[in-house]
Motif scaffolding. Structure first.
Motif, PDB file in Angstrom:
ATOM      1  N   GLY A 201       0.934  -1.286  -0.030  1.00 42.51           N
ATOM      2  CA  GLY A 201      -0.003   0.111   0.027  1.00 42.51           C
ATOM      3  C   GLY A 201       0.657   1.363  -0.150  1.00 42.51           C
ATOM      4  N   LYS A 202       2.059   1.225  -0.659  1.00 43.20           N
ATOM      5  CA  LYS A 202       2.892   2.508  -0.560  1.00 43.20           C
ATOM      6  C   LYS A 202       2.349   3.624  -1.473  1.00 43.20           C
ATOM      7  CE  LYS A 202       6.799   0.353  -2.219  1.00 43.20           C
ATOM      8  NZ  LYS A 202       6.372  -1.136  -2.201  1.00 43.20           N
ATOM      9  N   THR A 203       1.421   3.350  -2.560  1.00 38.74           N
ATOM     10  CA  THR A 203       0.914   4.168  -3.610  1.00 38.74           C
ATOM     11  C   THR A 203      -0.069   5.299  -2.808  1.00 38.74           C
ATOM     12  OG1 THR A 203       1.000   2.696  -5.314  1.00 38.74           O
ATOM     13  CG2 THR A 203      -0.088   4.573  -5.562  1.00 38.74           C
ATOM     14  N   LEU A 204      -0.991   4.824  -2.064  1.00 38.32           N
ATOM     15  CA  LEU A 204      -1.871   5.685  -1.239  1.00 38.32           C
ATOM     16  C   LEU A 204      -0.951   6.445  -0.267  1.00 38.32           C
ATOM     17  CD1 LEU A 204      -4.807   3.426  -0.066  1.00 38.32           C
ATOM     18  CD2 LEU A 204      -4.654   5.182  -1.894  1.00 38.32           C
ATOM     19  N   VAL A 205       0.285   6.109  -0.002  1.00 34.22           N
ATOM     20  CA  VAL A 205       1.119   6.955   0.997  1.00 34.22           C
ATOM     21  C   VAL A 205       1.560   8.552   0.401  1.00 34.22           C
ATOM     22  CG1 VAL A 205       3.175   7.095   2.514  1.00 34.22           C
ATOM     23  CG2 VAL A 205       1.789   5.180   2.375  1.00 34.22           C
TER      24      VAL A 205
END
Length: 597
Positions: A201-205
């Motif tokens: 879930g790095k993209t949402l960060v």
């Protein structure tokens, strides 16, 4: 003057007359001189004054011998640690992630760009011990100054209702470990290095805070024609850029519908007509997702500027540098007119990239979930010894392990085309993607595979970085990649978002021993079954555990591989040979153009 006497001519002795010395006599004289030199030491003992002079002026050879004698004894381990340290320093010195203008003028920023965002009061009042306890519970490692407290739910992060509803609709109820710590850091305006395994879930960060920054700017002063962007995301491949753009659009649509100001996003990639992209910029754009090549073109042709940009994300940062986009990124940095918030994200972030990043980031916070370069623990890794000629036949058998969709990775484009053709002949619904195909073919392959119309996707590493395919149960490595980082990225396409997946890897004598040792150590770390062919390998790392403990770096500091040290790194060797090849190309005048993948 000569006088004749009795028929003889007598020559007067001349001052400059030199008597002829026979060769034998000359040799005897030289030998005597050498003996005299050797006997000087005994004459010095006889003559104390001469001895004092000799002591006062020792020869350079004597000095060097004395220095060597006076130096403390260095053990072989310490010597190797010192060598590795010098190699890493040499690598990080050569690369500084700063613009030419900043380097030339000596511009450095000492304070981060704070946004004014603050977490709710109860979270701000949490003690350091409470914060550390949460981080320990979520396996989060942090490093940096004034670290923000972790937040365990999206509501306390103060996102608008449309974003919270969209997260719920996507089935994202609770933040993942990287989001728990990463989102508060980014929302507060701090520079960050984010390291987490693929599918975490790095993209949402970086996407959600970027939307908040763009919204804040738009509400303060609406964007005019030709202005923007406020935020920029740079990705190594077109497919990853498109995926990130689609995630942003998913959140912008409900916000528009809820009555928030309209925010425009632009996908700036190669293989697409530039005119359509320029049209969006003319209207005024808030967020740009780009690949380095097209972005560089747009900026060079003055079709877009970064005068107002204050938020930059380098997604899969290590990959951008490895692919040779480093100079392109530095050129992009030249277009920034002021300080920006910079974020670097990747699943594999070796020491050299972290050093490279720290040179430009202002008081960065490193958020690390698991070891950088470690494999996803939700993936069952199976390694099988298959002879080169039997691989393509055995592939069909492997496809029976799980139901579709299945991903097959190869090292080169020719293998991708051969396997694709073979699978089609055998009646398998397959599509293929590699850097040699045109944009339309690539997009069709990805969209039909994601939609479930095709069962198998055959690809090169172009599809291994960051791409999110839903419900992939099986990844097959037809070729074991030479670099262990690529292996980690590939198998990370399955076992995403808490689901379990299988990764099958074919190995044989074509792989180097270094690569196989890296694989062996990665399997050991993830507590996976080690096949006999790997268990039998002679492992030099067992003999040099002392070096790892002395240097504080387990395995290779350059690529993160656990089966070798930096001096044996295959990736470093490859980079050096690439540099030599490119310098030769420049010298002989053949094109220095590099195509975008």
């Amino acid at each position: 003057m000569s006088i004749a006497a009795g028929g003889f001519t007598v020559m007067e002795a001349e001052d400059d007359y030199v008597e002829y010395v026979p060769v034998a006599k000359r040799r005897a004289l030289e030998a005597q001189k050498i003996l005299q030199r050797k006997g000087k030491s005994s004459s010095l003992e006889e003559d104390p004054e001469k001895a004092k002079l000799a002591e006062a002026k020792p020869s350079l050879l004597v000095k060097a011998t004395q220095l060597k004698r006076d130096q403390p004894e260095i053990s072989p381990t310490e010597q190797m640690v010192q060598q590795e340290k010098e190699m890493i320093e040499h690598l990080s010195d050569r690369k500084t992630l700063m613009s030419v203008r900043e380097l030339a003028k000596g511009i450095t920023y000492s304070e981060p760009l704070l946004t004014g965002w603050k977490p709710p009061l109860p979270i701000r009042r949490m003690s350091r011990k409470q914060c550390d306890l949460i981080r320990k519970q979520w396996h989060i490692i942090v490093d940096g100054e004034d670290i923000l407290p972790p937040i365990k739910n999206f509501k306390d992060m103060r996102f608008p209702d449309p974003i919270l509803k969209m997260l719920k609709a996507k089935g994202i109820v609770q933040p993942t470990p990287i989001q728990v710590q990463g989102l508060p850091v980014v929302l507060a305006g701090r520079d960050m290095i984010g390291i987490a395994f693929t599918g975490s879930g790095k993209t949402l960060v970086f996407v959600l805070p970027m939307i908040m920054v763009a919204l804040q700017e738009e509400m303060m002063m609406p964007i005019a024609h030709g202005e923007g962007p406020f935020g920029l995301i740079v990705c190594p491949s077109r497919e990853l850029a498109r995926q990130t753009y689609e995630v942003i659009e998913q959140f912008l649509v409900p916000m528009r519908e809820a009555g928030y100001p309209e925010l425009r996003a632009l996908l700036c990639i190669g293989g697409v007509d530039m005119r359509s992209q320029v049209e969006v910029v003319r209207k005024g754009v808030h967020i740009v997702v780009a690949t380095p090549g097209r972005l560089k073109d747009m900026l060079a042709k003055k079709k877009m500027n970064l005068d107002n940009c204050r938020y930059l994300t380098l997604d899969e940062a290590d990959r951008l540098v490895d692919l040779g986009f480093e100079d392109d990124i530095r050129e992009v940095f030249d277009h920034f007119k002021a300080q920006r918030q910079t974020l670097l994200f990747s699943a594999t972030m070796p020491t050299k990239i972290q050093n490279f990043a720290r040179s430009a980031l202002v008081k960065p916070i490193t958020v690390n979930v698991g070891r950088a370069g470690a494999a996803n623990l939700d993936v069952i890794q199976e390694v099988e010894y298959v002879k080169q000629e039997a691989k393509i036949v055995y592939l069909l058998e492997c496809l029976q392990k799980t139901p579709p969709p299945v991903l097959i990775f190869c090292e080169n484009k020719a293998d991708v085309d051969d396997i694709h053709e073979y699978l089609l002949l055998k009646g398998v619904e397959a599509v293929a993607i590699h850097g040699g195909k045109d944009q339309e073919e690539r997009e069709y392959a990805i969209s039909s595979f994601k939609a479930g119309k095709k069962d198998v996707l055959v690809a090169t590493d172009v599809a291994s970085k960051g791409l999110d395919f839903p419900d992939i149960q099986h990844v097959i490595n037809y070729d074991m990649p030479a670099e262990i980082e690529n292996y980690v990225h590939r198998i990370g396409r399955t076992g995403r978002c808490g689901k379990t997946g299988i990764a099958t890897t074919f190995i044989n004598k074509n792989q180097s021993e270094t690569t196989l040792l890296d694989l062996k150590h990665l399997l050991q770390e993830a507590k996976q079954r080690i096949p006999p062919v790997l268990a039998e390998l002679n492992d030099p790392m067992e003999d040099i555990e002392a070096i790892a403990s002395a240097s504080g770096v387990k395995g290779c500091a350059y690529c993160g591989g656990l089966g070798h040290r930096i001096r044996d790194c295959p990736k470093l060797e490859h980079q050096k040979s690439m540099q030599i090849a490119s310098s030769r190309r420049d010298y002989f005048g053949s094109g220095g153009y590099r195509g975008e993948i």
